[in-house]
Design a protein around this motif. Sequence first.
Motif, short mmCIF file in Angstrom:
data_model
loop_
_atom_site.label_atom_id
_atom_site.label_comp_id
_atom_site.label_asym_id
_atom_site.label_seq_id
_atom_site.Cartn_x
_atom_site.Cartn_y
_atom_site.Cartn_z
N VAL B 135 -61.39 2.60 32.06
CA VAL B 135 -60.84 3.96 32.02
C VAL B 135 -59.48 4.02 32.71
CG1 VAL B 135 -63.01 5.22 31.81
CG2 VAL B 135 -62.17 4.58 34.07
N ALA B 136 -58.90 2.85 32.95
CA ALA B 136 -57.55 2.77 33.51
C ALA B 136 -57.42 3.51 34.83
CB ALA B 136 -56.53 3.28 32.49
N LEU B 137 -58.41 3.36 35.70
CA LEU B 137 -58.32 4.02 37.00
C LEU B 137 -58.22 3.00 38.15
CD1 LEU B 137 -60.83 7.01 36.74
CD2 LEU B 137 -58.34 7.11 36.90
N THR B 138 -58.01 1.75 37.81
CA THR B 138 -58.02 0.70 38.84
C THR B 138 -57.03 1.01 39.97
OG1 THR B 138 -58.62 -0.88 37.15
CG2 THR B 138 -57.79 -1.77 39.23
N ALA B 139 -55.87 1.51 39.60
CA ALA B 139 -54.84 1.76 40.61
C ALA B 139 -55.27 2.86 41.58
CB ALA B 139 -53.53 2.14 39.95
N GLU B 173 -68.25 17.53 25.76
CA GLU B 173 -66.81 17.81 25.69
C GLU B 173 -66.03 16.89 26.62
OE1 GLU B 173 -65.69 21.89 25.52
OE2 GLU B 173 -67.70 22.54 24.97
N PRO B 174 -66.11 15.58 26.38
CA PRO B 174 -65.50 14.64 27.32
C PRO B 174 -63.98 14.77 27.41
CG PRO B 174 -66.19 13.51 25.32
CD PRO B 174 -66.74 14.90 25.25
N THR B 175 -63.33 15.28 26.37
CA THR B 175 -61.87 15.31 26.40
C THR B 175 -61.33 16.71 26.71
OG1 THR B 175 -61.69 15.78 24.05
CG2 THR B 175 -61.75 13.47 24.69
N VAL B 185 -57.94 7.21 25.56
CA VAL B 185 -58.73 6.32 26.42
C VAL B 185 -60.21 6.60 26.24
CG1 VAL B 185 -59.21 5.66 28.81
CG2 VAL B 185 -56.88 6.26 28.12
N ILE B 186 -60.55 7.89 26.25
CA ILE B 186 -61.95 8.29 26.12
C ILE B 186 -62.46 7.98 24.71
CG2 ILE B 186 -63.54 10.25 26.23
CD1 ILE B 186 -62.40 9.45 28.92
N LEU B 187 -61.64 8.31 23.73
CA LEU B 187 -62.10 8.08 22.35
C LEU B 187 -62.29 6.59 22.09
CD1 LEU B 187 -60.11 10.76 20.33
CD2 LEU B 187 -62.36 10.88 21.41
N ASP B 188 -61.41 5.76 22.65
CA ASP B 188 -61.57 4.32 22.49
C ASP B 188 -62.89 3.85 23.08
OD1 ASP B 188 -59.27 4.00 21.14
OD2 ASP B 188 -58.07 3.31 22.86
N LEU B 189 -63.23 4.42 24.23
CA LEU B 189 -64.49 4.04 24.87
C LEU B 189 -65.67 4.39 23.96
CD1 LEU B 189 -64.17 5.09 28.61
CD2 LEU B 189 -64.71 2.83 27.71
N ILE B 190 -65.62 5.57 23.40
CA ILE B 190 -66.72 6.00 22.54
C ILE B 190 -66.77 5.13 21.27
CG2 ILE B 190 -67.68 7.93 21.22
CD1 ILE B 190 -66.47 9.81 23.31
#
Lengths: 356, 252
Positions: B135-139, B173-175, B185-190
């Motif tokens: 989810v690109a939150l590493t930073a 409603e994730p987005t 990012v979210i849609l790619d995960l799904i």
Amino acid sequence: MLHRLLSGDLPRSRVLAVLLILIVAGLFLVPFIFPGAKALDVAAKICIFIVLVASFDLLLGYTGIVSFAHTMFFGIGAYGVAIALTRLGPTWTAVAAGAGLALLVSLALSLVIGLFSLRVKAMFYAMITLAVATAFQTLASQLSDFTGGEDGLSIRVPELLTSAFPEVPRLFLGVALNGKIISYYLLAATTVVLFLVMLRIVNSPFGRVLQAIRENEFRAEALGYKTVIYRTASNVLSALFATLAGVLLALWLHYNGPDTSLSFEIMIDLLLMVVIGGMGTMYGSVVGATIFLLAQNYLQDLMKVASRGLSGVPVLRDLVHPDRWLLWLGVLFILSVYRFPAGIVGKLRMKAVVKP
Amino acid sequence: MTFALETRELTIRFGGHVAVNAVSCGFAPGTLTAIVGPNGAGKTTYFNLISGQLKASAGSVHLQGHDISGLSAPQRSHKGIGRAFQLTNLFPNLSVMENIRLAVQSRAGMGLNMWSIWSSHKDLIRRAEEVLETVALTAKRDLAAAALPHGDQRKLEVAILMALQPDIFMFDEPTAGMSVDEVPVILDLIRGLKTQGDKTILLVEHKMDVVRELADRIIVLHNGALVADGDPAEVIASPIVQEAYLGIEVAK
Ligand SMILES: Nc1ncnc2c1ncn2[C@@H]1O[C@H](COP(=O)(O)OP(=O)(O)OP(=O)(O)O)[C@@H](O)[C@H]1O
Ligand SMILES: [Mg+2]
């Protein structure tokens, strides 16, 4: 090694590390640096309260449960050994029996309180603990055949712990190594062990769940944590450690009564110590207990000196009169809570993060 | 075929108001079902009934054919029902990393371990780091969850669900409220979950283009009742959706 001992929960602030080292070194060297019965007595109280405050923090700071029954468990431990020693004579077996029985009683009581009332709202839970603690206090003074009522129980402890032991104590660096000194070091060592055990518990996977529950119980449930189990376990653990602190208290004082272990004043002191030290930081119990008890015991002395020095200055002289010590203690605490809402440890750690 | 998840006559009343009204619906394993309907239709409440946050007034929930209606939310989570919330629901003062690690730890069944140091379980931390990466939150791993901007909080919400590795994924409603560049990012995960083939996904989503692309099937809730069910193109074209759902969308 240190990492394992401290369960990976290092002070994370240089000032805090120095402060902790000073406190621990001070506690272990007290008999040699500060001779006299009072200093040793204050040091012993600090040790006992470190355990008591830490056990309270496990419940309040880590799990977010407000309970006013904590001194009840403290009292159960103290009464447990006191009664056992009175009935069975001053033997170690009696100590073990008293402590064991007290732990069982605390276990049962904390389980019942926990299971019955953890499902109710926080406010009601606090009320229930208040009611139970009050009932217990009444019970303790009513059952005077057992508890000595309001007078409490003066007890004889195993010989090793008495100041009359040994008849001719060895001298070490000018200090007579009698039973009082032995008691003190046993107490200090026990404190270290109990503190490290609690530090481990809050830094275990279990301890992390407690913090999750404090933060958002609903979400913790959704993640699959059965929060009733965790909250009950936290209640029970916190009660058991408080009981052990009570055992230490009775063994140190050779006495137990309602005012030394059960009273509401102690409950309030306990709350203050947790808040001053920093909730949800085990180290806060060390700092909080030390500062509070030092202030409680020496503020009056300090003021006596100041008052004498200011004897020529009319208003100031009256303000620092030793009789006002409670007022100043209050002011001190309001200020510290106002200035450091996260407690001293929380504040120090925050600073350490800001300036790397 | 047994459904991965099925609700039978599932109903809940709040006082006199029937928020979910006898909804019977089976979800085949490996499919993505979009659940649409106007505001207040009962979508979130339907989710709450499935994941156990609410107890049904009537009807039942079945997982792989077994009735799980009597199970609590944590029990259902352990059975493989995972849930991300519409209103972001995090551990606000814990770090981003810890939010995810707690989910990994629950999945590993380690919660009652009292005697080891949490940080010594490197496998859990590594797994949490992997999820963080997706989810690109590493930073931002060491920031408190509450300190994240809204979009990142939504990502974290989804990341926690991913970390649980459930069999049933429920996205509410994730987005919603995310900026346009964060949505992919979210849609790619799904999408990634879909390609795994064995995950059963329930997705509440208002954006019709997203639904059209991702869904194998759409069900429509209206006033708590299931009013349409079928192939995405068909359902979207049906009069009842045009009226009950898209009509409102257009009006907004
Ligand atoms: N705990 C509750 N108590 C009383 N009424 C509730 C409760 N939860 C939901 N409702 C009601 O149930 C109805 C359905 O609400 P729900 O949140 O499920 O709608 P939704 O389809 O998720 O809407 P949205 O698109 O706005 O998220 C609403 O009228 C709501 O007010
Ligand atoms: Mg909703």
